[in-house]
Write a protein that holds these residues in place. Structure first.
Motif, PDB file in Angstrom:
ATOM      1  N   ASP A 138       0.662  -1.456   0.124  1.00  0.00           N
ATOM      2  CA  ASP A 138       0.025  -0.020   0.138  1.00  0.00           C
ATOM      3  C   ASP A 138       0.825   1.276  -0.025  1.00  0.00           C
ATOM      4  N   PRO A 139       0.665   2.274  -0.937  1.00  0.00           N
ATOM      5  CA  PRO A 139       1.397   3.410  -0.858  1.00  0.00           C
ATOM      6  C   PRO A 139       0.803   4.315   0.005  1.00  0.00           C
ATOM      7  N   MET A 140       1.799   4.704   1.062  1.00  0.00           N
ATOM      8  CA  MET A 140       1.465   5.683   1.989  1.00  0.00           C
ATOM      9  C   MET A 140       1.739   6.957   2.282  1.00  0.00           C
ATOM     10  N   THR A 141       2.943   7.162   1.746  1.00  0.00           N
ATOM     11  CA  THR A 141       3.558   8.390   1.639  1.00  0.00           C
ATOM     12  C   THR A 141       4.508   8.980   0.887  1.00  0.00           C
ATOM     13  N   ILE A 142       4.458  10.008   0.318  1.00  0.00           N
ATOM     14  CA  ILE A 142       5.468  10.849  -0.409  1.00  0.00           C
ATOM     15  C   ILE A 142       6.465  11.701   0.377  1.00  0.00           C
ATOM     16  N   GLU A 143       7.609  11.279   0.820  1.00  0.00           N
ATOM     17  CA  GLU A 143       8.513  11.962   1.508  1.00  0.00           C
ATOM     18  C   GLU A 143       9.604  12.657   0.768  1.00  0.00           C
ATOM     19  N   GLU A 144       9.952  14.090   1.117  1.00  0.00           N
ATOM     20  CA  GLU A 144      10.820  14.684   0.448  1.00  0.00           C
ATOM     21  C   GLU A 144      11.910  15.129   1.578  1.00  0.00           C
ATOM     22  N   ILE A 145      13.152  14.733   1.642  1.00  0.00           N
ATOM     23  CA  ILE A 145      13.996  14.611   2.751  1.00  0.00           C
ATOM     24  C   ILE A 145      15.076  15.461   2.525  1.00  0.00           C
ATOM     25  N   PHE A 146      15.580  16.406   3.387  1.00  0.00           N
ATOM     26  CA  PHE A 146      16.892  17.161   3.110  1.00  0.00           C
ATOM     27  C   PHE A 146      17.614  17.127   4.349  1.00  0.00           C
ATOM     28  N   ILE A 147      18.856  16.456   4.062  1.00  0.00           N
ATOM     29  CA  ILE A 147      19.739  16.065   5.219  1.00  0.00           C
ATOM     30  C   ILE A 147      21.225  16.722   5.040  1.00  0.00           C
ATOM     31  N   LYS A 148      21.709  17.402   5.952  1.00  0.00           N
ATOM     32  CA  LYS A 148      23.139  17.867   5.869  1.00  0.00           C
ATOM     33  C   LYS A 148      24.105  16.808   5.187  1.00  0.00           C
ATOM     34  N   GLU A 149      24.978  17.086   4.399  1.00  0.00           N
ATOM     35  CA  GLU A 149      25.738  16.457   3.563  1.00  0.00           C
ATOM     36  C   GLU A 149      26.876  15.852   4.724  1.00  0.00           C
ATOM     37  N   THR A 150      27.244  16.485   5.910  1.00  0.00           N
ATOM     38  CA  THR A 150      28.373  16.201   6.872  1.00  0.00           C
ATOM     39  C   THR A 150      27.787  14.978   7.618  1.00  0.00           C
ATOM     40  N   LEU A 151      26.442  14.644   7.318  1.00  0.00           N
ATOM     41  CA  LEU A 151      25.977  13.580   8.403  1.00  0.00           C
ATOM     42  C   LEU A 151      25.919  12.079   7.583  1.00  0.00           C
ATOM     43  N   LEU A 152      26.278  12.147   6.348  1.00  0.00           N
ATOM     44  CA  LEU A 152      26.149  10.843   5.485  1.00  0.00           C
ATOM     45  C   LEU A 152      27.196  10.861   4.433  1.00  0.00           C
ATOM     46  N   ASP A 153      27.646   9.785   4.225  1.00  0.00           N
ATOM     47  CA  ASP A 153      28.571   9.472   3.286  1.00  0.00           C
ATOM     48  C   ASP A 153      27.868   9.259   1.984  1.00  0.00           C
ATOM     49  N   GLU A 154      28.285   9.849   1.001  1.00  0.00           N
ATOM     50  CA  GLU A 154      27.348   9.883  -0.187  1.00  0.00           C
ATOM     51  C   GLU A 154      27.253   8.570  -1.023  1.00  0.00           C
ATOM     52  N   ALA A 155      28.546   7.725  -0.871  1.00  0.00           N
ATOM     53  CA  ALA A 155      28.395   6.190  -1.448  1.00  0.00           C
ATOM     54  C   ALA A 155      27.521   5.516  -0.667  1.00  0.00           C
ATOM     55  N   THR A 156      27.507   5.598   0.719  1.00  0.00           N
ATOM     56  CA  THR A 156      26.958   4.651   1.630  1.00  0.00           C
ATOM     57  C   THR A 156      25.513   4.924   1.259  1.00  0.00           C
ATOM     58  N   LEU A 157      25.183   6.180   1.170  1.00  0.00           N
ATOM     59  CA  LEU A 157      23.583   6.657   1.168  1.00  0.00           C
ATOM     60  C   LEU A 157      23.039   6.245  -0.404  1.00  0.00           C
ATOM     61  N   GLU A 158      24.177   6.374  -1.250  1.00  0.00           N
ATOM     62  CA  GLU A 158      23.414   5.923  -2.711  1.00  0.00           C
ATOM     63  C   GLU A 158      23.063   4.456  -2.659  1.00  0.00           C
ATOM     64  N   GLU A 159      23.918   3.541  -1.927  1.00  0.00           N
ATOM     65  CA  GLU A 159      23.939   2.058  -1.889  1.00  0.00           C
ATOM     66  C   GLU A 159      22.377   1.869  -1.050  1.00  0.00           C
ATOM     67  N   ASN A 160      22.163   2.800  -0.430  1.00  0.00           N
ATOM     68  CA  ASN A 160      21.131   2.376   0.858  1.00  0.00           C
ATOM     69  C   ASN A 160      19.611   3.257   0.592  1.00  0.00           C
ATOM     70  N   ILE A 161      19.683   3.897  -0.820  1.00  0.00           N
ATOM     71  CA  ILE A 161      18.725   5.010  -0.643  1.00  0.00           C
ATOM     72  C   ILE A 161      17.557   4.801  -0.509  1.00  0.00           C
ATOM     73  N   THR A 162      16.927   3.541  -0.396  1.00  0.00           N
ATOM     74  CA  THR A 162      15.576   3.049  -0.406  1.00  0.00           C
ATOM     75  C   THR A 162      15.558   2.351   0.985  1.00  0.00           C
ATOM     76  N   GLY A 163      16.427   2.426   1.709  1.00  0.00           N
ATOM     77  CA  GLY A 163      16.386   1.753   3.211  1.00  0.00           C
ATOM     78  C   GLY A 163      16.011   3.001   4.188  1.00  0.00           C
ATOM     79  N   SER A 164      16.353   2.608   5.361  1.00  0.00           N
ATOM     80  CA  SER A 164      16.051   3.452   6.763  1.00  0.00           C
ATOM     81  C   SER A 164      17.215   4.513   6.683  1.00  0.00           C
TER      82      SER A 164
END
Length: 239
Positions: A138-164
């Protein structure tokens, strides 16, 4: 041998199951600690801890001098019922699976004023993620998230972009609390297509800023939730 620290959680789950199947009626008091201890063959201390857990989860309410009662529940998914949880954790709490379809992913400095103000940034790069989230199918929500770059590694984020996203953030920073503002809006053509609702159907638009324990903004989230499936729970207690 069972881990004693988990026994009261098991008992809380059993009590909650009896609430859901109607064994304990909302019109009546919950059985006494003595009776519950006898029923589940555990100590009264274990029952007390289980009841306290269910009170924290807004399932029970204790009235001084009168006893413990069952709170009226809703069939909708309730954000906030179990504290500050990610979408993935909320799904798990309801026995559901979660998944996401990626709509947008970019690193940008071109930010709306609302995002700059809530994240306290000016020209710093920020990750911008837009996803469609599901409970089971069931589609529940469309989320638009903005996160400070310093808090996430870009490669790790890309690899887990549909996870938590919460799980990724907590590898670098603690997550303590969120401020939310909720308003009612109507589904546009785009929103109705993504969320499988009719155009003009009421949706909940939620603006959320999430902070670390030290009060630093971590994440700004602008999400559209289906009003027929989702609700935000905030219990006000009279003191």
């Amino acid at each position: 041998m069972r881990n004693t620290t988990n026994i009261f959680t098991e008992i809380a789950n059993k009590i909650n199951t009896k609430i859901k199947n109607g064994s304990y009626s909302i019109e009546q008091k919950l059985p006494s600690e003595y009776d519950l201890a006898k029923e589940f063959n555990v100590s009264r201390l274990t029952i007390r801890k289980a009841v306290d857990l269910l009170i924290k989860q807004n399932i029970l309410i204790k009235q001084k001098g009168k006893g413990t009662y069952i709170m009226k529940q809703t069939d909708k998914f309730q954000s906030g019922k179990n504290g500050l949880l990610s979408f993935t954790e909320s799904a798990r709490a309801y026995g559901k699976t979660s998944k996401a379809t990626l709509i947008t992913f970019e690193k940008t400095t071109q930010l709306p004023e609302e995002v700059k103000e809530n994240l306290q940034v000016q020209e710093e790069p920020v990750f911008h993620i837009k996803r469609l989230r599901f409970f089971d199918e069931d589609p529940m929500t469309i989320e638009e998230i903005f996160i400070k770059e310093t808090l996430l590694d870009e490669a790790t984020l890309e690899e887990n972009i549909t996870g938590s996203i919460f799980k990724l953030i907590e590898e670098k920073s603690d997550i303590a609390y969120s401020h939310q503002e909720i308003e009612a809006v109507l589904a546009t053509d785009e929103l109705s297509e993504f969320l499988a609702v009719e155009k003009g159907q009421p949706l909940l638009l939620v603006h959320t800023t999430t902070y670390s324990a030290s009060g630093h903004p971590i994440l700004f989230d602008k999400s559209y939730y289906r009003g027929d499936k989702y609700t935000f729970k905030n219990i006000l207690h009279r003191i």
